[in-house]
Design a protein around this motif. Structure first.
Motif, PDB file in Angstrom:
ATOM      1  N   PHE A  13       0.818  -1.208   0.000  1.00 31.87           N
ATOM      2  CA  PHE A  13       0.000   0.000   0.000  1.00 31.87           C
ATOM      3  C   PHE A  13       0.860   1.269   0.000  1.00 31.87           C
ATOM      4  O   PHE A  13       0.422   2.306  -0.500  1.00 31.87           O
ATOM      5  N   THR A  14       2.089   1.167   0.519  1.00 35.05           N
ATOM      6  CA  THR A  14       3.001   2.304   0.401  1.00 35.05           C
ATOM      7  C   THR A  14       3.380   2.525  -1.061  1.00 35.05           C
ATOM      8  O   THR A  14       3.394   3.658  -1.551  1.00 35.05           O
ATOM      9  N   PHE A  15       3.670   1.437  -1.761  1.00 34.23           N
ATOM     10  CA  PHE A  15       4.003   1.557  -3.189  1.00 34.23           C
ATOM     11  C   PHE A  15       2.848   2.166  -3.960  1.00 34.23           C
ATOM     12  O   PHE A  15       3.048   3.038  -4.813  1.00 34.23           O
ATOM     13  N   ILE A  16       1.629   1.700  -3.700  1.00 33.03           N
ATOM     14  CA  ILE A  16       0.459   2.220  -4.404  1.00 33.03           C
ATOM     15  C   ILE A  16       0.319   3.723  -4.169  1.00 33.03           C
ATOM     16  O   ILE A  16       0.074   4.500  -5.109  1.00 33.03           O
ATOM     17  N   ALA A  17       0.484   4.162  -2.930  1.00 35.26           N
ATOM     18  CA  ALA A  17       0.358   5.587  -2.605  1.00 35.26           C
ATOM     19  C   ALA A  17       1.427   6.411  -3.324  1.00 35.26           C
ATOM     20  O   ALA A  17       1.134   7.462  -3.909  1.00 35.26           O
ATOM     21  N   VAL A  18       2.664   5.926  -3.296  1.00 34.90           N
ATOM     22  CA  VAL A  18       3.757   6.653  -3.946  1.00 34.90           C
ATOM     23  C   VAL A  18       3.564   6.649  -5.464  1.00 34.90           C
ATOM     24  O   VAL A  18       3.774   7.668  -6.138  1.00 34.90           O
ATOM     25  N   PHE A  19       3.158   5.513  -6.011  1.00 36.83           N
ATOM     26  CA  PHE A  19       2.985   5.379  -7.459  1.00 36.83           C
ATOM     27  C   PHE A  19       1.958   6.378  -7.989  1.00 36.83           C
ATOM     28  O   PHE A  19       2.218   7.100  -8.959  1.00 36.83           O
ATOM     29  N   TYR A  20       0.784   6.420  -7.360  1.00 37.78           N
ATOM     30  CA  TYR A  20      -0.265   7.314  -7.859  1.00 37.78           C
ATOM     31  C   TYR A  20       0.084   8.783  -7.637  1.00 37.78           C
ATOM     32  O   TYR A  20      -0.217   9.629  -8.485  1.00 37.78           O
ATOM     33  N   THR A  50     -14.396   9.810  -3.302  1.00 29.41           N
ATOM     34  CA  THR A  50     -14.082  10.128  -1.914  1.00 29.41           C
ATOM     35  C   THR A  50     -14.023   8.870  -1.058  1.00 29.41           C
ATOM     36  O   THR A  50     -13.098   8.694  -0.245  1.00 29.41           O
ATOM     37  N   LEU A  51     -14.998   7.989  -1.250  1.00 27.21           N
ATOM     38  CA  LEU A  51     -15.000   6.737  -0.497  1.00 27.21           C
ATOM     39  C   LEU A  51     -13.740   5.937  -0.760  1.00 27.21           C
ATOM     40  O   LEU A  51     -13.112   5.409   0.172  1.00 27.21           O
ATOM     41  N   PHE A  52     -13.335   5.865  -2.022  1.00 29.84           N
ATOM     42  CA  PHE A  52     -12.164   5.071  -2.373  1.00 29.84           C
ATOM     43  C   PHE A  52     -10.894   5.660  -1.768  1.00 29.84           C
ATOM     44  O   PHE A  52     -10.050   4.937  -1.230  1.00 29.84           O
ATOM     45  N   ILE A  53     -10.743   6.984  -1.825  1.00 28.28           N
ATOM     46  CA  ILE A  53      -9.547   7.623  -1.282  1.00 28.28           C
ATOM     47  C   ILE A  53      -9.469   7.443   0.231  1.00 28.28           C
ATOM     48  O   ILE A  53      -8.416   7.091   0.785  1.00 28.28           O
ATOM     49  N   ALA A 160     -15.006  -5.779   5.263  1.00 27.31           N
ATOM     50  CA  ALA A 160     -15.747  -4.520   5.101  1.00 27.31           C
ATOM     51  C   ALA A 160     -15.096  -3.657   4.030  1.00 27.31           C
ATOM     52  O   ALA A 160     -15.784  -3.031   3.211  1.00 27.31           O
ATOM     53  N   CYS A 161     -13.760  -3.625   4.015  1.00 26.71           N
ATOM     54  CA  CYS A 161     -13.041  -2.844   3.002  1.00 26.71           C
ATOM     55  C   CYS A 161     -13.329  -3.385   1.607  1.00 26.71           C
ATOM     56  O   CYS A 161     -13.464  -2.619   0.647  1.00 26.71           O
ATOM     57  N   LEU A 162     -13.419  -4.713   1.476  1.00 25.18           N
ATOM     58  CA  LEU A 162     -13.729  -5.312   0.184  1.00 25.18           C
ATOM     59  C   LEU A 162     -15.101  -4.861  -0.303  1.00 25.18           C
ATOM     60  O   LEU A 162     -15.256  -4.448  -1.459  1.00 25.18           O
ATOM     61  N   GLY A 163     -16.092  -4.929   0.579  1.00 19.36           N
ATOM     62  CA  GLY A 163     -17.432  -4.512   0.188  1.00 19.36           C
ATOM     63  C   GLY A 163     -17.502  -3.051  -0.206  1.00 19.36           C
ATOM     64  O   GLY A 163     -18.092  -2.700  -1.243  1.00 19.36           O
ATOM     65  N   LEU A 164     -16.885  -2.190   0.595  1.00 17.89           N
ATOM     66  CA  LEU A 164     -16.901  -0.758   0.289  1.00 17.89           C
ATOM     67  C   LEU A 164     -16.091  -0.456  -0.968  1.00 17.89           C
ATOM     68  O   LEU A 164     -16.483   0.382  -1.791  1.00 17.89           O
ATOM     69  N   GLY A 165     -14.958  -1.143  -1.122  1.00 15.05           N
ATOM     70  CA  GLY A 165     -14.110  -0.895  -2.287  1.00 15.05           C
ATOM     71  C   GLY A 165     -14.792  -1.301  -3.582  1.00 15.05           C
ATOM     72  O   GLY A 165     -14.769  -0.548  -4.566  1.00 15.05           O
ATOM     73  N   ILE A 166     -15.403  -2.478  -3.605  1.00 18.29           N
ATOM     74  CA  ILE A 166     -16.092  -2.929  -4.807  1.00 18.29           C
ATOM     75  C   ILE A 166     -17.278  -2.015  -5.121  1.00 18.29           C
ATOM     76  O   ILE A 166     -17.537  -1.682  -6.285  1.00 18.29           O
ATOM     77  N   THR A 167     -17.983  -1.573  -4.078  1.00 19.90           N
ATOM     78  CA  THR A 167     -19.103  -0.649  -4.284  1.00 19.90           C
ATOM     79  C   THR A 167     -18.635   0.636  -4.943  1.00 19.90           C
ATOM     80  O   THR A 167     -19.247   1.130  -5.902  1.00 19.90           O
ATOM     81  N   SER A 168     -17.534   1.201  -4.450  1.00 20.24           N
ATOM     82  CA  SER A 168     -17.032   2.456  -5.019  1.00 20.24           C
ATOM     83  C   SER A 168     -16.587   2.271  -6.461  1.00 20.24           C
ATOM     84  O   SER A 168     -16.794   3.155  -7.299  1.00 20.24           O
ATOM     85  N   LEU A 169     -16.002   1.127  -6.793  1.00 25.92           N
ATOM     86  CA  LEU A 169     -15.571   0.869  -8.168  1.00 25.92           C
ATOM     87  C   LEU A 169     -16.768   0.755  -9.106  1.00 25.92           C
ATOM     88  O   LEU A 169     -16.745   1.276 -10.227  1.00 25.92           O
TER      89      LEU A 169
END
Length: 214
Positions: A13-20, A50-53, A160-169
């Motif tokens: 998740f550090t790589f993802i944050a730095v990459f984007y 906003t939810l995804f971020i 819970a993160c999976l459910g919220l993440g898929i919903t936002s996508l």
């Protein structure tokens, strides 16, 4: 294995944050344009973005905290029956596949990539490469990472993160598709009719000549 998985998730998740962050800064410097749009407050795009971020920032912070303080795992509802080395290994494999997909698709899109829908129409509807298989390959890659997160750290929190993440996508994908149809009309409808949104067909993919702008 649990100690390794904690560190791997923090690094992922550090790589993802730095990459984007680096990608957005580089594109802004190169093109002079914003490549991330949250939309007006209250719109579907604003909600999904906003939810995804918030979700990703929270996951990143918690994964870092778990490395420094492993004892906090109990706060997040661990699912102990499936907290095993094989399940964790499968989760890390999903995360690796997700990371590879994200980097590949971003490399394929180059300057055409945008996060969200802006005021300007994309220059072209490109439907080749990974977009010849599904309309939202980047969202598929991100969703694969969310599944990997659950497997690598089985817990009520990761579920819970999976459910919220898929919903936002899904919310974001539907919002983007409405704009793509308005911008490209028959070309978009033809592409959408022959190309599934998220799950590739079992037969050979159809080659196209472009990429969606989202």
């Amino acid at each position: 294995m649990l100690t390794f998985t904690r560190a791997a998730l923090a690094c992922y998740f550090t790589f993802i944050a730095v990459f984007y962050t680096a990608k957005l800064m580089a594109l802004r410097a190169r093109t002079g344009r914003r490549h991330a749009e949250r939309g007006r407050a209250g719109t579907a795009q604003w909600f999904g973005h906003t939810l995804f971020i918030v979700l990703r920032a929270g996951i990143w912070a918690i994964c870092l905290a778990r490395v420094a303080a492993p004892g906090i795992d109990g706060w997040f509802g661990p699912l102990l029956p499936i907290t095993t080395a094989p399940v964790a290994g499968l989760g890390l494999a999903f995360l690796a596949a997700s990371l590879g997909g994200v980097v590949y698709i971003h490399s394929f899109l180059g300057e055409a990539w945008r996060s969200g829908v802006g005021a300007g129409r994309p220059a072209a509807l490109v439907t080749g490469g990974p977009y010849a298989r599904v309309r939202h390959p980047l969202f598929v890659a991100v969703g694969t990472g969310q599944i990997g997160f659950v497997l690598a750290w089985p817990s009520l929190f990761s579920l819970a993160c999976l459910g919220l993440g898929i919903t936002s996508l899904i919310v974001q994908a539907q919002y983007e598709e409405r704009h793509m149809e308005a911008w490209f009309g028959p070309a978009w409808r033809s592409y959408a009719n022959r190309t599934p949104a998220f799950w590739p067909p079992s037969g050979p993919g159809q080659a196209g000549d472009g990429v969606p702008g989202a």
